[in-house]
Design a protein around this motif. Structure first.
Motif, mmCIF file in Angstrom:
data_model
loop_
_atom_site.group_PDB
_atom_site.id
_atom_site.type_symbol
_atom_site.label_atom_id
_atom_site.label_comp_id
_atom_site.label_asym_id
_atom_site.label_seq_id
_atom_site.Cartn_x
_atom_site.Cartn_y
_atom_site.Cartn_z
ATOM 1 N N PHE A 134 0.868 -1.177 0.000
ATOM 2 C CA PHE A 134 0.000 0.000 0.000
ATOM 3 C C PHE A 134 0.907 1.229 0.000
ATOM 4 O O PHE A 134 1.630 1.466 0.970
ATOM 5 N N ASN A 184 -2.246 5.866 -2.089
ATOM 6 C CA ASN A 184 -3.441 5.034 -1.910
ATOM 7 C C ASN A 184 -3.621 4.034 -3.045
ATOM 8 O O ASN A 184 -4.742 3.652 -3.390
ATOM 9 N N ILE A 240 -2.668 0.117 -4.469
ATOM 10 C CA ILE A 240 -2.327 -1.214 -3.969
ATOM 11 C C ILE A 240 -1.571 -1.947 -5.068
ATOM 12 O O ILE A 240 -2.052 -2.048 -6.200
ATOM 13 N N LYS A 260 -7.043 -2.364 -8.075
ATOM 14 C CA LYS A 260 -7.997 -1.501 -7.388
ATOM 15 C C LYS A 260 -8.465 -2.169 -6.100
ATOM 16 O O LYS A 260 -8.602 -3.390 -6.039
ATOM 17 N N GLN A 261 -8.733 -1.342 -5.094
ATOM 18 C CA GLN A 261 -9.132 -1.882 -3.794
ATOM 19 C C GLN A 261 -10.355 -2.784 -3.909
ATOM 20 O O GLN A 261 -10.384 -3.874 -3.330
ATOM 21 N N GLU A 262 -11.360 -2.344 -4.663
ATOM 22 C CA GLU A 262 -12.596 -3.120 -4.773
ATOM 23 C C GLU A 262 -12.406 -4.421 -5.556
ATOM 24 O O GLU A 262 -13.274 -5.297 -5.534
ATOM 25 N N LEU A 285 -9.381 -6.251 -5.218
ATOM 26 C CA LEU A 285 -8.274 -6.999 -4.614
ATOM 27 C C LEU A 285 -8.681 -8.404 -4.189
ATOM 28 O O LEU A 285 -7.981 -9.378 -4.490
ATOM 29 N N ASN A 307 -6.658 1.223 5.652
ATOM 30 C CA ASN A 307 -6.242 0.018 4.932
ATOM 31 C C ASN A 307 -6.340 -1.227 5.809
ATOM 32 O O ASN A 307 -6.746 -2.298 5.347
ATOM 33 N N PHE A 336 -9.919 -2.193 6.031
ATOM 34 C CA PHE A 336 -10.301 -2.829 4.764
ATOM 35 C C PHE A 336 -9.810 -4.276 4.708
ATOM 36 O O PHE A 336 -10.563 -5.195 4.349
#
Length: 203
Positions: free
Chosen positions: A138, A142, A144, A152-154, A156, A186, A189
């Motif tokens: 990270f 922001n 990843i 993208k976070q959504e 991962l 993070n 999350f």
């Protein structure tokens, strides 16, 4: 709302006749809502010319209780994590009055539930180095990166589930210049997708 803002977003501590403030991180979910038998630890944001510094207040901490770390969200990991490590080490090495059930928690504000919230990190060991092996990094932008591939976070959780080798052990890594606010978001999350390890690498 005003009570919430005054008690949570701007954390006020009356110490030695001086008013001190800590801006707590915020999230949209609560991991732990209530902790009994606890002691507060405060890590304040300070500046000296252009330098960012920390100031630790743990004078009310009792070794046998749950410790709640109230950390200013503006602090970068490079200066706040070494302080956390020192306090963790002190508690782990305590022999005479050790309480195996006592935990360590970070505090933050739940912006949806309008309440104080906490996330445990008792079992986390911090390492100020770059690990070997497969990493999830990270960065301070922001982003990843999974082995240098931006995800993208959504996406991962699905990305990791679709990897051919399901037995891969991932090292969780964080940019040392990242703010504590971003770090805690993070961590929350990662908790939500059940991706947690006992080691966090800061470099």
């Amino acid at each position: 709302m005003m009570k919430y803002l005054s008690l949570i977003v701007l954390f006020i501590l009356m110490s030695c006749g001086n008013k001190e403030d800590i801006l707590l991180p915020k999230s949209d979910k609560t991991i732990v809502s209530n902790i009994e038998d606890h002691s507060p630890i405060y890590i304040f944001f300070r500046t000296n010319d252009k330098d960012t510094l920390t100031e630790v207040n743990r004078k009310n901490s009792i070794i046998t209780t749950n410790w709640i770390f109230n950390i200013d969200k503006r602090l970068p990991l490079r200066i706040v994590i070494p302080q956390v490590m020192k306090l963790q080490d002190k508690k782990r090495k305590e022999k005479a009055h050790k309480n195996e059930k006592a935990e360590n928690y970070y505090s933050y504000a739940d912006s949806i539930g309008k309440n104080m919230a906490f996330i445990p990190f008792t079992k986390v060991y911090y390492k100020l180095e770059k690990p070997s092996g497969t990493s999830i990094f990270f960065n301070k932008k922001n982003e990843i990166l999974v082995n240098n591939v931006i995800v993208k976070q959504e996406e991962l959780e699905g990305y990791l589930e679709n990897k051919a080798d399901k037995s891969t052990l991932y090292q969780l890594c964080f940019d040392k210049e990242m703010s504590f606010d971003s770090y805690l978001k993070n961590i929350i999350f990662l908790h939500s997708i059940k991706l947690e390890t006992n080691e966090n690498f800061i470099f």
